[in-house]
Design an enzyme around this catalytic site. Structure first.
Site, PDB file in Angstrom:
ATOM      1  CG  ASP A  26      -1.689  13.001   1.657  1.00 41.34           C
ATOM      2  OD1 ASP A  26      -0.835  12.247   2.164  1.00 41.34           O
ATOM      3  OD2 ASP A  26      -1.964  13.002   0.442  1.00 41.34           O
ATOM      4  CE  LYS A  87       3.822   8.509   4.201  1.00 47.47           C
ATOM      5  NZ  LYS A  87       2.684   9.004   3.403  1.00 47.47           N
ATOM      6  CD  GLU A 180      -0.886   7.589   2.773  1.00 46.87           C
ATOM      7  OE1 GLU A 180      -0.630   6.921   1.759  1.00 46.87           O
ATOM      8  OE2 GLU A 180      -0.025   8.155   3.462  1.00 46.87           O
ATOM      9  CG  ASP A 202      -1.931   6.014  -2.720  1.00 42.68           C
ATOM     10  OD1 ASP A 202      -1.220   6.658  -3.531  1.00 42.68           O
ATOM     11  OD2 ASP A 202      -2.064   6.362  -1.535  1.00 42.68           O
TER      12      ASP A 202
END
Ligand code: ADP
Ligand code: MG
Length: 619
Positions: A26, A87, A180, A202
């Site tokens: 992850d 990211k 994800e 999420d």
């Protein structure tokens, strides 16, 4: 284009002669984790001090590179050399990179300027992946055969490509990039459970993703994805920063002090998950300042709009998915630990979310299960993860408008056809302009390809039948074909979606689509009215040319005045007066239309008038 991402079916079945080590990673904005399957159990690997979360921070100092909490500790003293949240910038444009307030950009605009020179977001990510790889190597002492790396569902092709590049740079063999939310659902074993619809909420450190997945006959299908790529725990931290600043009247802080305050705010936020009230000591940041009390209640109300934004995205995603019932809700991301999140999500869906797996670890765990499957340690089940088209595909129509053929969130492979016609009399060619995006006007969408269909037999406007077919295959290749019905004349174009959004960003396009929805609606109505006006004027002029003798001088003059007024109105942008002019002109033309009708029927029936004909029918 990234748009047409598909996750290929499970790996080629392979006899598990000897078990291979495959990692699930992850790669988070805030925290990164690595997991693997051993003896049928998923294990998340800790570092030497027992922490499973590797802060996604890298320090590129003159003395060397540090990753994780060691780097995080230097964020205050060496802010420019310490890159966090890289990211966010993976595969992004220079403008988006420039929006980062803490780091200095290198001359190119595509890298951060550090003591080691320019460092790209890909290199930052590679350093994180390398650290996780080393963690696995040292604790498992086995060669790594490959890794499944997770990416947000929102990631476009450029962002996915950048993630792959980072993995290659770190020496990892990427088995697959996995969304994800899908990984989270896999971690809960929902892939082998009952059929149903799963919503994945999420809320991480930097992004919010919501996805609706459907499991049917062992096939896992992503029905819709949505979210907000600039909503996450970081924003909640900022709200505490604001509360503290207001409370203690803190002004003009140095970069280092701001970072320290932010760290302090984050700890406070996390503490408020358990405590209903906490004291924040500001003394270490600015001497002379004491403690400030923050209650969970004050925090919750300071964040109400952030929470609501996530709920709005949930509603939108459920609408996109077109489902009437959600069977399971999965909470993912450290920020879902905030008690308010579980409450509002349960209230929204009318059901308690699943939260038995640590929301920090759930994605890495699902990725590890998937990696184990792909590397051949398990008999490959028919685990098929379908993906969706993240941005609508369509063609340009007359008046600069977009006609959507394949709406966003359609699962691929897909084939859709739509019939079009010509806009002008005698038109023998048609330019097919393939566009992508959520906006109503072509100029606001992304142009993918243009091709021409020739050999349409000349006909009056609206008589030709042109079929335009969009076909997206399982590899995400888009083929657009146009065919004319009578002559079968065909033209087509193939767009390789993988080469699309180099510098673009799906999230930005989606956001623009929502933000401009009402403005776009108006523009569409205006453009449509203009096309209608143009066709009406052309029709009347043609009728006057052929049958103008049916009108008296005054009648002719009245009609031409209406036509001229309509032409004037269609130059402007006032939709009300344009609609009115269309109506007036339409009515003014009825007389001529009726007389022409009568004339053509008479000539067809060889002189019998309509009145006579009706009379005969009655008798
Ligand atoms: P990402 O996927 O973006 O890397 P994570 O899922 O690791 O993010 O979540 C990180 C976020 O979760 C951070 O904003 C962190 O502050 C927040 N977080 C972690 N633990 C808690 C907690 N106990 N209460 C509130 N927020 C938390
Ligand atoms: Mg995450």
């Amino acid at each position: 284009m990234a748009l047409l991402q598909i996750a290929e079916p499970g790996a080629v079945a392979q006899e598990p002669a000897s078990r291979k080590l495959a990692l699930g990673i992850d790669l988070g904005t805030t925290n990164s984790l690595v997991a693997h399957v051993s003896d049928g159990d998923v294990k998340v690997l800790p570092d030497g001090s027992g922490n499973v979360c590797l802060p996604s921070v890298v320090h590129f100092g003159a003395e060397g590179t540090l990753v994780g909490s060691a780097a995080e500790a230097l964020a205050v003293s060496a802010p420019h050399d310490t890159i966090a949240s890289a990211k966010r910038y993976l595969g992004r444009s220079r403008e988006e990179l420039a929006a980062d307030s803490y780091t200095k950009l290198a001359e190119s605009g595509l890298a951060f300027e550090t003591s080691q020179g320019p460092v790209t977001p890909v290199e930052v990510s590679a350093a994180l992946l390398g650290a996780l790889r080393d963690r696995a190597l040292s604790s498992l002492d086995m060669p790594i055969a490959g890794a499944v790396i997770t990416v947000p569902a929102y990631f476009d092709d450029a962002q996915r490509l950048a993630t792959r590049q980072a993995a290659e740079l770190s020496g990892l063999n990427v088995l697959r990039l996995l969304n994800e939310p899908t990984a989270a659902a896999v971690a809960y074993g929902l892939d082998s459970g009952e059929e149903g619809v799963v919503a994945v909420y999420d809320l991480g450190g930097g992004t919010f993703d919501v996805s609706i997945l459907r499991l049917e006959r062992g096939v896992f299908e992503v029905l819709a994805t949505g979210g907000d790529s600039s909503l996450g725990g970081d924003d909640f931290d900022q709200r505490i920063v604001t509360l503290l600043r207001d409370e203690a009247s803190l002004h003009s802080l140095s970069v280092a002090q701001e970072r320290a305050l932010l760290r302090c705010a984050r700890s406070a936020k996390e503490a408020l998950t358990i405590a209903s009230e906490i004291e924040v000591q500001l003394d270490s940041i600015i001497s002379g300042f004491g403690a400030v009390t923050v209650t969970r209640q004050a925090f919750n109300s300071a964040c109400a709009d952030l929470v609501n934004r996530s709920l709005d995205a949930c509603r939108q995603c459920v609408a996109d998915a077109g489902v009437s019932q959600i069977d399971q809700i999965v909470l993912v991301g450290g920020s879902t630990r905030m008690p308010i999140i579980g409450e509002v999500v349960a209230a929204l869906f009318g059901k308690e979310p699943l939260n038995s797996i640590d929301p920090d670890r759930v994605v890495a765990m699902g990725a590890a299960r998937q990696a184990d499957l792909l590397i051949g340690n398990r008999d490959a089940e028919d685990l098929l993860l379908l993906d969706v088209i993240p941005l609508s595909l369509g063609v340009e129509t007359y008046g600069g408008l977009v006609e959507r053929i394949v709406p966003r969130n359609t699962t691929i492979p897909v084939a859709r056809a739509q019939e079009f016609t010509t806009a002008k009399d005698g038109q023998t060619g048609l330019i097919v302009h393939v566009v992508q995006g959520e906006r109503e006007r072509v100029e606001d969408c992304r142009s993918l390809a243009t091709f021409e269909l020739e050999g349409i037999p000349p006909m009056v406007a609206g008589a030709a039948r042109l079929e335009v077919t969009f076909q997206v295959d399982a590899d995400g290749l888009l083929e657009v074909k146009a065919q004319e019905a009578t002559t079968q004349a065909t033209a087509s174009v193939v767009v390789k979606p993988a080469f699309g959004l180099a510098e673009d960003d799906i999230a930005t396009m989606l956001r623009a689509g929502y933000e401009h929805a009402s403005e776009d609606m108006h523009a569409r109505q205006l453009a449509e009215a203009k096309v209608e006006a143009e066709q009406l004027v052309a029709g009347i002029r043609a009728a006057v040319t052929s049958d103008g003798d049916l009108l008296s001088g005054t009648e002719h003059e009245a009609l031409m005045t209406a036509v001229n007024d309509l032409v004037d109105a269609s130059q402007g942008n006032n939709i009300e007066s344009l609609r009115k002019a269309i109506e007036v002109t339409g009515r003014a033309s009825e007389l001529l239309a009726a007389r022409r009708m009568d004339r053509s029927i008479k000539s067809a029936l060889g002189g019998i008038s309509v009145a006579t004909l009706e009379g005969e029918a009655e008798s």
